[in-house]
Write a protein that holds these residues in place. Structure first.
Motif, PDB file in Angstrom:
ATOM      1  N   PHE A   1       2.766  -1.227   5.469  1.00  0.00           N
ATOM      2  CA  PHE A   1       4.056  -0.243   4.718  1.00  0.00           C
ATOM      3  C   PHE A   1       4.370   0.643   6.065  1.00  0.00           C
ATOM      4  O   PHE A   1       5.765   0.377   5.706  1.00  0.00           O
ATOM      5  N   SER A   2       3.898   0.691   7.070  1.00  0.00           N
ATOM      6  CA  SER A   2       4.097   1.442   7.732  1.00  0.00           C
ATOM      7  C   SER A   2       4.403   0.792   8.570  1.00  0.00           C
ATOM      8  O   SER A   2       6.239   1.931   9.533  1.00  0.00           O
ATOM      9  N   MET A   3       4.283  -0.086   9.417  1.00  0.00           N
ATOM     10  CA  MET A   3       4.937  -0.864  10.032  1.00  0.00           C
ATOM     11  C   MET A   3       6.649  -0.975   9.655  1.00  0.00           C
ATOM     12  O   MET A   3       7.167  -1.963  10.098  1.00  0.00           O
TER      13      MET A   3
ATOM     14  N   ILE B   1       3.693  -6.672  -4.295  1.00  0.00           N
ATOM     15  CA  ILE B   1       5.084  -7.524  -4.030  1.00  0.00           C
ATOM     16  C   ILE B   1       6.432  -6.750  -4.432  1.00  0.00           C
ATOM     17  O   ILE B   1       7.304  -7.091  -4.356  1.00  0.00           O
ATOM     18  N   SER B   2       5.796  -5.535  -4.880  1.00  0.00           N
ATOM     19  CA  SER B   2       7.266  -4.691  -5.105  1.00  0.00           C
ATOM     20  C   SER B   2       8.118  -4.370  -4.055  1.00  0.00           C
ATOM     21  O   SER B   2       8.670  -3.724  -3.090  1.00  0.00           O
ATOM     22  N   SER B   3       6.383  -4.093  -2.656  1.00  0.00           N
ATOM     23  CA  SER B   3       7.284  -3.355  -1.109  1.00  0.00           C
ATOM     24  C   SER B   3       8.317  -4.938  -0.808  1.00  0.00           C
ATOM     25  O   SER B   3       8.819  -4.493   0.194  1.00  0.00           O
ATOM     26  N   ILE B   4       7.193  -6.051  -0.810  1.00  0.00           N
ATOM     27  CA  ILE B   4       8.401  -7.515  -0.613  1.00  0.00           C
ATOM     28  C   ILE B   4       9.492  -7.760  -1.002  1.00  0.00           C
ATOM     29  O   ILE B   4      10.343  -7.702  -0.447  1.00  0.00           O
ATOM     30  N   VAL B   5       9.768  -7.544  -2.143  1.00  0.00           N
ATOM     31  CA  VAL B   5      11.847  -7.104  -3.087  1.00  0.00           C
ATOM     32  C   VAL B   5      11.991  -6.246  -2.325  1.00  0.00           C
ATOM     33  O   VAL B   5      13.121  -6.082  -1.820  1.00  0.00           O
ATOM     34  N   TRP B   6      11.390  -4.984  -1.899  1.00  0.00           N
ATOM     35  CA  TRP B   6      12.186  -3.417  -1.537  1.00  0.00           C
ATOM     36  C   TRP B   6      12.476  -4.693  -0.080  1.00  0.00           C
ATOM     37  O   TRP B   6      13.395  -4.166   1.020  1.00  0.00           O
ATOM     38  N   ALA B   7      12.014  -4.930   0.798  1.00  0.00           N
ATOM     39  CA  ALA B   7      11.704  -5.406   2.191  1.00  0.00           C
ATOM     40  C   ALA B   7      13.228  -6.076   2.177  1.00  0.00           C
ATOM     41  O   ALA B   7      13.957  -6.271   2.932  1.00  0.00           O
TER      42      ALA B   7
END
Length: 368
Positions: free
Chosen positions: A239-241, A269-275
């Motif tokens: 998340f930080s990177m 999964i939500s963070s991957i969608v955001w990425a």
């Protein structure tokens, strides 16, 4: 001596014995209460120390063999190693959380709230005051916050108390790690004393239940808490990177979901969608390639780490997480599920032994 005199003498003796017994029980209860008051501030530290000592004792024995039998040196090295492993992630989480809150506060003046739709006024009871407040927030957010500040003071006080409790809990955990370091070397003597104690309580099954308690502590601490901590730490690094806002909060959410056996998949999964929506294709691809194995690592590591399957229901783990956090703050987040899992396993073992004994007592092999 007449019959009436003997009866009166016996009644007086019974009254005197009863009064003496009540006085002794009262003094004993008072002494126990005072003892509890004196040791209650150290109960969390003591419980954590025992849990850590039991969970890490196999690693300590391997370290002792590697150092040629120098038990005190092995205990010191293991304690320092644990402090390094714990202090690093805890400091990173705390600093990242402070940075997130500072960034949130600095950008408050840049927030823009759209004007409320006119139909809000037609809502029953709350329509008119909600419309006025919404309209004020859309034009002057700072004044709107100042208007509701008195109502937010209790919430702020509660959040400040939670933050203070979390800080105290972290300090208690660090203290427990140090105390556990002093328990490694004399651990065999403590185990012998514990065996004598449980044999006095339950001579036929006490030692077996003690072994079960130790194995359950190791199973839950390594197979649930340890893997959850490692998984959330690796997720937090990702998340930080990737520069995801609120990385520390997302890491904490991953830790809680992993402990309660739900898993961090919803957050990851939500963070991957955001990425994929906020980063360029190469960065999103690298982030996805890193986070997918992190999301799946518990499915691979847990069967390897745990010597036996965890039979404790997820509801018991969840109650331990919630109850432990409410009662003991951040340390209860980890301590609660361990303690409840041990109690559950001991209760199940005790009831199964009762069922077996009950079945053997029946000549036909069936309960009567």
């Amino acid at each position: 001596m007449s019959t009436e005199s003997r009866e009166a003498l016996g009644l007086d003796r019974l009254t005197r014995d009863g009064t003496e017994l009540a006085a002794k029980l009262g003094v004993l209860a008072l002494l126990l209460y005072w003892s509890y008051v004196l040791i209650s501030p150290f109960l969390t530290i003591g419980t954590w120390s025992v849990v850590l000592c039991v969970a890490l004792y196999p690693a300590y024995e391997r370290m002792v063999r590697g150092l040629g039998g120098r038990r005190h040196l092995a205990a010191a090295l293991l304690t320092v190693l644990c402090l390094i492993v714990i202090i690093g992630p805890a400091t990173w989480l705390a600093l990242d959380l402070v940075d997130s809150l500072r960034a949130l506060a600095s950008s408050a003046d840049e927030w823009s709230i759209p004007s409320p739709p006119p139909r809000v006024k037609d809502w029953p009871v709350v329509g008119e005051p909600l419309y006025q407040f919404w309209d004020l927030a859309s034009t002057n957010l700072r004044e709107a916050f100042a208007k509701i500040a008195p109502q937010l003071k209790p919430v702020g006080g509660a959040m400040l108390g939670m933050a203070t409790g979390a800080g105290v809990g972290v300090l208690k955990f660090f203290a427990a790690v140090i105390v556990a370091g002093f328990l490694f070397a004399p651990a065999p003597a403590f185990v012998a004393a514990a065996q004598k104690f449980v044999l006095r309580l339950a001579s036929d099954r006490g030692e077996r239940l003690l072994v079960l308690a130790a194995s359950t502590i190791r199973t839950v601490s390594r197979g649930v808490i340890g893997i959850a901590f490692l998984q959330s730490l690796l997720a937090g690094i990702g998340f930080s990177m990737a520069g995801i806002p609120g990385a520390s909060l997302l890491t904490s959410a991953c830790l809680i979901l992993a402990i309660v056996q739900i898993g961090p998949a919803p957050i990851i999964i939500s963070s991957i969608v955001w990425a994929w929506s906020a980063l360029d294709t190469t960065s999103a691809l690298l982030f996805t390639a890193y986070m997918v194995p992190v999301n799946l690592m518990d499915n691979v590591l847990r069967p390897l780490v745990m010597a036996r399957g965890l039979t404790t229901p997820m509801l018991v783990i969840l109650i331990g997480v919630i109850g432990g956090t409410i009662s003991y703050g951040i340390t209860g987040l980890f301590l609660g599920p361990i303690v409840l899992a041990v109690i559950w396993e001991l209760l199940m073992a005790w009831t199964s032994e009762l069922d077996e004994s009950f079945g053997e007592a029946s000549p036909s092999g069936e309960p009567q």
